[in-house]
Design an enzyme around this catalytic site. Structure first.
Site, short mmCIF file in Angstrom:
data_model
loop_
_atom_site.label_atom_id
_atom_site.label_comp_id
_atom_site.label_asym_id
_atom_site.label_seq_id
_atom_site.Cartn_x
_atom_site.Cartn_y
_atom_site.Cartn_z
N ASP A 15 37.72 -15.94 -22.73
CA ASP A 15 36.74 -15.82 -21.65
C ASP A 15 36.07 -14.30 -21.79
O ASP A 15 36.63 -13.36 -22.09
CB ASP A 15 37.03 -16.14 -20.32
CG ASP A 15 35.79 -16.29 -19.35
OD1 ASP A 15 34.88 -16.55 -19.82
OD2 ASP A 15 36.29 -16.26 -18.03
N ASN A 63 31.23 -26.49 -19.93
CA ASN A 63 30.32 -25.84 -20.41
C ASN A 63 29.00 -26.51 -20.95
O ASN A 63 27.99 -26.07 -21.61
CB ASN A 63 30.66 -24.96 -21.75
CG ASN A 63 32.02 -24.02 -21.47
OD1 ASN A 63 32.68 -23.82 -21.94
ND2 ASN A 63 31.82 -23.39 -20.26
C1 IPE Z 1 36.62 -21.56 -19.39
O1 IPE Z 1 35.50 -20.17 -19.30
C2 IPE Z 1 36.13 -22.11 -20.57
C3 IPE Z 1 36.48 -21.40 -21.92
C4 IPE Z 1 36.79 -20.11 -22.09
C5 IPE Z 1 35.98 -22.19 -23.07
P1 IPE Z 1 34.35 -20.40 -18.43
O2 IPE Z 1 33.63 -19.12 -18.44
O3 IPE Z 1 33.63 -21.67 -18.58
O4 IPE Z 1 34.94 -20.70 -16.92
P2 IPE Z 1 34.50 -20.28 -15.52
O5 IPE Z 1 33.18 -20.95 -15.40
O6 IPE Z 1 34.11 -18.88 -15.51
O7 IPE Z 1 35.72 -20.81 -14.51
C1 IPE Z 2 33.96 -17.51 -23.06
O1 IPE Z 2 32.76 -16.33 -22.83
C2 IPE Z 2 33.14 -18.61 -24.04
C3 IPE Z 2 32.84 -19.86 -23.51
C4 IPE Z 2 33.12 -20.40 -22.32
C5 IPE Z 2 32.04 -20.73 -24.64
P1 IPE Z 2 31.68 -16.85 -21.56
O2 IPE Z 2 30.51 -17.55 -22.50
O3 IPE Z 2 32.01 -17.62 -20.61
O4 IPE Z 2 31.49 -15.43 -21.23
P2 IPE Z 2 31.25 -14.88 -19.59
O5 IPE Z 2 32.20 -15.31 -19.02
O6 IPE Z 2 29.99 -15.32 -19.30
O7 IPE Z 2 31.28 -13.35 -19.98
MG MG Z 3 33.19 -17.31 -18.82
#
Ligand code: IPE
Ligand code: IPE
Ligand code: MG
Length: 235
Positions: A15, A63
């Site tokens: 993340d 997502n």
């Molecule tokens: C969890 O991260 C999913 C992945 C890392 C693929 P998210 O960014 O989607 O999770 P939330 O929304 O912060 O809980």
């Molecule tokens: C994790 O990074 C990757 C996916 C969930 C696909 P994020 O896209 O969630 O990045 P933040 O959490 O918004 O910084």
């Molecule tokens: Mg995230």
């Protein structure tokens, strides 16, 4: 039964790609691009450190609710990753498998995923498991449906349903539960990841954004893990 410090399986919630990019004044996709490079580095590192199973959360069922722009750039990066990066990983003797709702993904992507799984089934160095379009609640519901179907057909009776049977209906069948779950980016939540499998996992939360994560930090986390006492409810 594994002893306290056996580390067979690490699962990671990768993340913080978006925030990493934002901090640098770059578009979110730049964070995802850098994140994909880190995936390669960490996969290699995990193999070198003797980890047997590495499960990476790449895209959750939730997502799909992101902007169309972001979803399509993530799918574009995924195509590249499946074509070139995973080819290299495969050549290094790694078994590749995917967990998640394949029906949600484009047909060409699913085709590549199936082929990678087939072609690497005999690889024994390490298993790289990629959670793609993955949601643990859906996984558990699917398992319950399969079991309900078996009962309905009269193949089993309700009393036959036990923890082992349930585990065998999950995507992660024949994998050990994760010993350690790492989440980057400072968030301290599980976000629908491996809910069943995490029953006795150790957790490690690091403020590092995924694109800045590296082998040195992974080694430090593993060292921390090995100092923990796992009790599984016993005294
Ligand atoms: C969890 O991260 C999913 C992945 C890392 C693929 P998210 O960014 O989607 O999770 P939330 O929304 O912060 O809980
Ligand atoms: C994790 O990074 C990757 C996916 C969930 C696909 P994020 O896209 O969630 O990045 P933040 O959490 O918004 O910084
Ligand atoms: Mg995230």
């Amino acid at each position: 039964m594994a002893d306290d410090t056996t580390l067979r399986h690490i699962a990671v919630i990768m993340d913080g790609n978006g925030r990493w990019a934002q901090k640098k004044g770059l578009p979110r996709v730049a964070g995802h691009r850098k994140g994909a490079e880190v995936v390669k580095e960490i996969t290699r590192a995990a193999g070198e450190l003797g980890v047997e199973f590495l499960t990476l959360y790449a895209f959750s069922t939730e997502n799909w609710k992101r902007s169309q722009d972001e979803v399509s750039s993530l799918m574009g990066l995924l195509r590249q990753y499946l074509k070139s990066d995973l080819k290299e990983i495969q050549d290094n003797g790694v078994r590749i498998r995917f967990i998640g709702e394949r029906e949600m993904l484009d047909a060409d992507i699913v085709k590549m995923m199936n082929k990678l799984e087939r072609d690497t089934v005999g690889n024994t160095k390490m298993t790289l498991c990629i959670a793609l379009s993955y949601g643990s609640r859906q996984e558990i519901v699917n398992a319950a449906q399969k079991i309900a179907m078996l009962v309905k057909r009269g193949d089993i009776s309700p009393e036959d349903v036990d923890v082992k049977m349930f585990s065998d209906m999950l995507y992660t069948r024949d994998m050990p539960d994760p010993d350690l779950i790492i989440r980057t980016s400072g968030e301290q939540r599980i976000s629908n990841y491996l809910l069943w499998q995490a029953a006795y996992s150790e957790f490690f939360f690091t403020p590092t954004f995924w694109p800045d994560f590296n082998k040195t930090e992974l080694e430090a986390i593993i060292k921390n893990f090995s100092s923990r006492e796992r009790r599984y409810g016993k005294n």
